[in-house]
Design an enzyme around this catalytic site. Structure first.
Site, PDB file in Angstrom:
ATOM      1  CB  CYS A  70      -0.853  -0.014   1.113  1.00 20.98           C
ATOM      2  SG  CYS A  70      -1.923   1.320   1.308  1.00 20.98           S
ATOM      3  CB  CYS A  73       2.062   3.591   5.634  1.00 25.93           C
ATOM      4  SG  CYS A  73       0.533   4.080   6.513  1.00 25.93           S
ATOM      5  CB  CYS A 147      -6.255   1.643   7.399  1.00 25.82           C
ATOM      6  SG  CYS A 147      -5.355   3.070   7.187  1.00 25.82           S
ATOM      7  CD  GLU A 294     -10.597  29.036   1.747  1.00 24.22           C
ATOM      8  OE1 GLU A 294     -10.421  28.539   0.670  1.00 24.22           O
ATOM      9  OE2 GLU A 294      -9.532  29.215   2.548  1.00 24.22           O
ATOM     10  CG  ASP A 346      -3.181  26.376   7.319  1.00 23.57           C
ATOM     11  OD1 ASP A 346      -2.240  25.769   6.754  1.00 23.57           O
ATOM     12  OD2 ASP A 346      -3.958  25.524   7.559  1.00 23.57           O
ATOM     13  CB  CYS A 372       1.145  20.273   4.987  1.00 23.42           C
ATOM     14  SG  CYS A 372       0.359  20.897   3.572  1.00 23.42           S
TER      15      CYS A 372
END
Length: 414
Positions: A70, A73, A147, A294, A346, A372
């Site tokens: 998978c 991960c 999962c 936004e 952000d 991120c």
């Protein structure tokens, strides 16, 4: 052409692959760790791991049967403390690439009970429907049975979602499903290329109710909503848009909010850029008046709905605006000396270069950047530092368990 060879792994690349230096240049080996001797099948600059001949002391047994196949991960085989230290180092390295040397706090582990939002793919394989994640660097699909990174509510519903997907799948091609665990149940948002036959809707609604879903939508159109697809943001009920973005885990959302509040300090007037559904807007409004900006209409509608139900907050206003094409200007931030004393932003993974340049020209006393993507964050921080800001803190927050991704909050002051 491929060849089977032994390699010595010297480090990890930014996506978590092991890296071996060879006379022909670096070779990247998924699922290998620094210090290991491995046998691989080399295919150019990439290689497939065949065996670990000398394992690293940091190697542990993966917790999921699908690991290694998978693509969801990358780092289940790495001991936790080493894994968190590696993630912190990714932030340090990204900053250093932009000439930024500063203390980076230890990583805050915030996976909580697991990720509350998953983007799955469904595919027909003969008479069977597969539902899960793609294999690493492949179009092949892993039919996920378990999962460890998702909340239990989603894992327990996989078979029901697989059954529901079968009625929506085209004869050829894939189907995309975003499933979100809300406080009232699971929200399922399907995306397909073909328009939905209206004759199918009654059956789909019945199947959704049988599956216990709170809401079912196809291509953004809500077919049934048994209960509000609602989450709480700082105790404010907010109905999330179908397939809408929200922080991966509830614990991370709370940790990030605390860091944003700390960075904003005693600011009385805050502008919240790329506000989304109000993740930071509502916590900030306990202390300050907030203007949320936004570009996504659905997200802003969700924020507005939450605003109508918010209690104990100062004034919140909002504005729809494409901040990539039309960033809020320094003049608007300053408002001729009567403007915002703190800016929070952000952005998506691409960062906010144009917006950062305007913030750098402003007089706002405090800036809090959330990202991120350490690389684009470092670029944007460089712009702010060159504009006269100095870094007060950089804190990584890990809500993306076993993946190479990391969230970061950086606080700056003039």
């Amino acid at each position: 052409m491929s060849e089977t060879i032994k390699l010595q792994i010297e480090g990890l690349a930014h996506k978590g692959d092991g890296v071996a230096e060879t006379p022909d240049g670096p070779v990247f080996v998924p699922f290998a760790l620094a210090g290991e001797t491995v046998t691989v099948e080399r295919k150019g600059v990439r290689a497939e791991l065949r065996s670990v001949d000398v394992p690293s002391p940091e190697r542990v047994t993966p917790v999921c049967r699908h690991f290694g196949t998978c693509g969801g991960c990358a780092l289940q085989h790495m001991e936790r403390n080493a894994y968190l230290a590696w993630k912190r180092q990714q932030v340090i390295a990204a900053l250093a690439d932009r000439g930024i040397e500063t203390e980076v706090a230890p990583v805050i582990a915030a996976e909580g009970r697991g990720r509350r939002r998953a983007v799955l793919t469904a595919l027909r394989a003969g008479h069977k429907v597969l539902l899960g994640f793609h294999e690493r660097a492949s179009h092949r699909l892993v039919d996920v049975q378990e999962c460890p990174v998702l909340v239990l509510e989603i894992v327990e519903a996989l078979e029901r979602l697989r059954k529901l997907s079968s009625g929506l799948l085209p004869r050829k091609g894939e189907l995309r499903l975003t499933v979100t665990a809300t406080r009232n149940g699971l929200d399922a948002a399907f995306e397909r290329k073909e328009k939905l036959d209206p004759k199918r809707i009654p059956d789909l609604v019945g199947e959704a109710m049988e599956a216990g879903l709170t809401r079912l939508s196809v291509n953004g159109e809500v077919l049934v909503e048994a209960r509000p697809a609602e989450i709480l943001i700082d105790h404010v009920p907010v109905i999330v848009p179908p397939a809408g973005f929200l922080q991966a885990t509830k614990e991370a959302e709370e940790r990030l909010s605390r860091l944003v509040l700390d960075g904003a300090g005693k600011a009385k007037k805050v502008i919240d850029l790329f506000s989304g559904i109000g993740t930071f807007t509502f916590p900030l409004a306990k202390r300050a008046t907030v203007h949320a900006v936004e570009g996504d209409a659905a997200a802003l509608k969700a924020l507005d709905g939450g605003l109508r139900r918010a209690q104990g907050r100062k004034t919140i206003s909002h504005e729809r605006r494409d901040l990539f094409r039309n960033p809020v200007t320094a003049t608007e931030i300053d408002d001729y000396g009567k403007g915002y004393d703190a800016v929070v932003f952000d952005p998506p993974r691409a960062g906010a270069e144009a917006q950062a340049r305007e913030i750098a020209r402003s007089k706002a006393a405090r800036v809090v950047a959330v990202s991120c993507n350490p690389a684009t964050l470092a670029r944007d921080l460089r712009i702010l530092i060159d504009g006269g800001y100095h870094l007060k803190s950089v804190t990584p927050v890990d809500q993306f368990l076993f993946s190479p991704h990391i969230e970061v909050v950086a606080a700056l002051e003039r």
